[in-house]
Write an enzyme that holds these catalytic residues in place. Structure first.
Site, PDB file in Angstrom:
ATOM      1  N   ASP A  53       0.896  -1.178  -0.182  1.00 26.40           N
ATOM      2  CA  ASP A  53       0.026  -0.222  -0.024  1.00 26.40           C
ATOM      3  C   ASP A  53       0.788   1.200  -0.058  1.00 26.40           C
ATOM      4  O   ASP A  53       0.192   2.499   0.010  1.00 26.40           O
ATOM      5  CB  ASP A  53      -0.967   0.084   1.095  1.00 26.40           C
ATOM      6  CG  ASP A  53      -0.546   0.075   2.293  1.00 26.40           C
ATOM      7  OD1 ASP A  53       0.911  -0.261   2.489  1.00 26.40           O
ATOM      8  OD2 ASP A  53      -0.968   0.145   3.535  1.00 26.40           O
ATOM      9  N   GLU A 124      -1.309  -5.290   8.681  1.00 23.90           N
ATOM     10  CA  GLU A 124      -0.347  -4.669   9.774  1.00 23.90           C
ATOM     11  C   GLU A 124      -0.924  -5.047  11.283  1.00 23.90           C
ATOM     12  O   GLU A 124      -2.154  -4.906  11.130  1.00 23.90           O
ATOM     13  CB  GLU A 124      -0.339  -3.155   9.530  1.00 23.90           C
ATOM     14  CG  GLU A 124       0.527  -2.863   8.340  1.00 23.90           C
ATOM     15  CD  GLU A 124       0.656  -1.293   7.879  1.00 23.90           C
ATOM     16  OE1 GLU A 124       0.278  -0.616   8.933  1.00 23.90           O
ATOM     17  OE2 GLU A 124       1.037  -0.829   6.944  1.00 23.90           O
ATOM     18  N   GLU A 191       9.556  -3.951  10.493  1.00 23.69           N
ATOM     19  CA  GLU A 191       9.902  -2.745   9.852  1.00 23.69           C
ATOM     20  C   GLU A 191      10.475  -1.728  10.969  1.00 23.69           C
ATOM     21  O   GLU A 191       9.986  -1.616  11.859  1.00 23.69           O
ATOM     22  CB  GLU A 191       8.738  -2.001   9.173  1.00 23.69           C
ATOM     23  CG  GLU A 191       9.034  -0.753   8.224  1.00 23.69           C
ATOM     24  CD  GLU A 191       7.945  -0.119   7.378  1.00 23.69           C
ATOM     25  OE1 GLU A 191       6.964  -1.035   6.703  1.00 23.69           O
ATOM     26  OE2 GLU A 191       8.183   0.937   6.809  1.00 23.69           O
TER      27      GLU A 191
END
Ligand code: KIV
Length: 291
Positions: A53, A124, A191
């Site tokens: 995204d 996520e 991340e």
């Protein structure tokens, strides 16, 4: 660039990604949002292609990933699908598509698989996503987790910055990773977390970790392709980006040369246009130009 299929001919599947950890293979992952990029990334031998995204920032010109819609993800996933033969194709579930219940999340994920051609979805979040991941996996939809810096949480976080930097936050991240694995995720993106914590997560899990800004111990690495190629417009580049080319400069230079040629009457040449056949020229009394 030759197609690397000869060296790496086998189609990458979800079970192959899972078992890559046992074999100690370092998987290569990149993003793609359109057909030509997908072809190039696939032909270069990339193992996992993510229609991230990050599409929102990188290609659509949004300020964040928050506004990206399911329809936009579907449109781009279909284009990427047409360009990918070997890599595993994963599509991001955009913000808002898995936040209002398992059934709605399943519906959105099924669309990415059925209409988009994705072979897995990514979403996520940690412990708060366990039930949704269980449900998706139960419906035969492979799920990639994503913890650490989760860009869809921008409004909560305030900015993109290093996560899991206190002992408590690091312990919570490790627990989250374990919960995602137990829920059935086949891989987890880490991340922007300290490399020591990414190493601990990688050593704890049986499924591969995919690092971005998480150090070299992760089982796989991912970057946004446009960052690697020097095709992005962000003011500052995060420290984890290694830029291997400067395509923005290359494109700018090529377009400037084209514009100069057009303005100087140097483009197109006769060789770049079509002559009228001799018989038609004679009949029309048209003087042939060029060769
Ligand atoms: O959207 C994206 O591109 C991502 C990767 C950076 C992991 O989530």
């Amino acid at each position: 660039m030759v197609y690397l299929k000869q060296q790496r001919p086998e189609k990458v599947t979800v079970p192959a990604v899972r078992s890559s950890k046992e074999r100690g293979e370092k998987l290569v992952c990149l993003t793609a949002y359109d057909y030509p990029t997908a072809r190039i990334v696939d032909e270069a031998g990339t193992d996992i292609i993510l229609v991230g995204d990050s599409l929102g920032n990188v290609v659509l010109g949004y300020d964040s990933t928050v506004p990206v819609t399911l329809e936009e993800m579907l449109h781009h996933t279909r284009a990427v699908r047409r360009g990918v033969q070997r890599a595993l194709l994963v599509a991001d579930m955009p913000y808002g598509t898995y936040h209002t219940g398992e059934t709605e999340a399943t519906r959105a994920a099924l669309r990415l698989v059925k209409e988009g051609g994705a072979e897995a979805v990514k979403l996520e979040g940690g412990r708060n996503r366990v039930e949704i991941i269980r449900r998706l996996v139960n419906e035969e939809i492979p799920v990639m987790g994503h913890i650490g810096l989760t860009p869809q949480s921008l409004n909560k976080l305030g900015s993109y910055r290093l996560q899991a930097k206190t002992a408590d936050a690091a312990r919570a991240l490790i627990e989250d990773a374990q919960m995602l694995e137990e829920a059935g995720a086949f891989a987890v993106v880490l991340e922007v977390v300290p490399r020591e914590i990414a190493r601990m997560v990688t050593e704890t899990l049986h499924i591969p970790t995919i690092g971005i800004g998480a150090g070299a111990s992760c089982d796989a690495q991912i970057l946004v392709t446009h960052d690697l190629l020097g095709l992005s417009f962000s003011q500052t580049s995060p420290r984890f980006v290694r830029q291997y080319a400067s395509l923005r400069d290359t494109m700018n230079e090529a377009i400037t040369r084209y514009a100069d040629d057009v303005r100087a009457g140097l483009f197109p040449s006769d060789a770049e246009s079509y002559p009228l056949p001799a018989d038609a020229a004679a009949e029309l009394g048209v003087k042939k130009s060029g060769v």
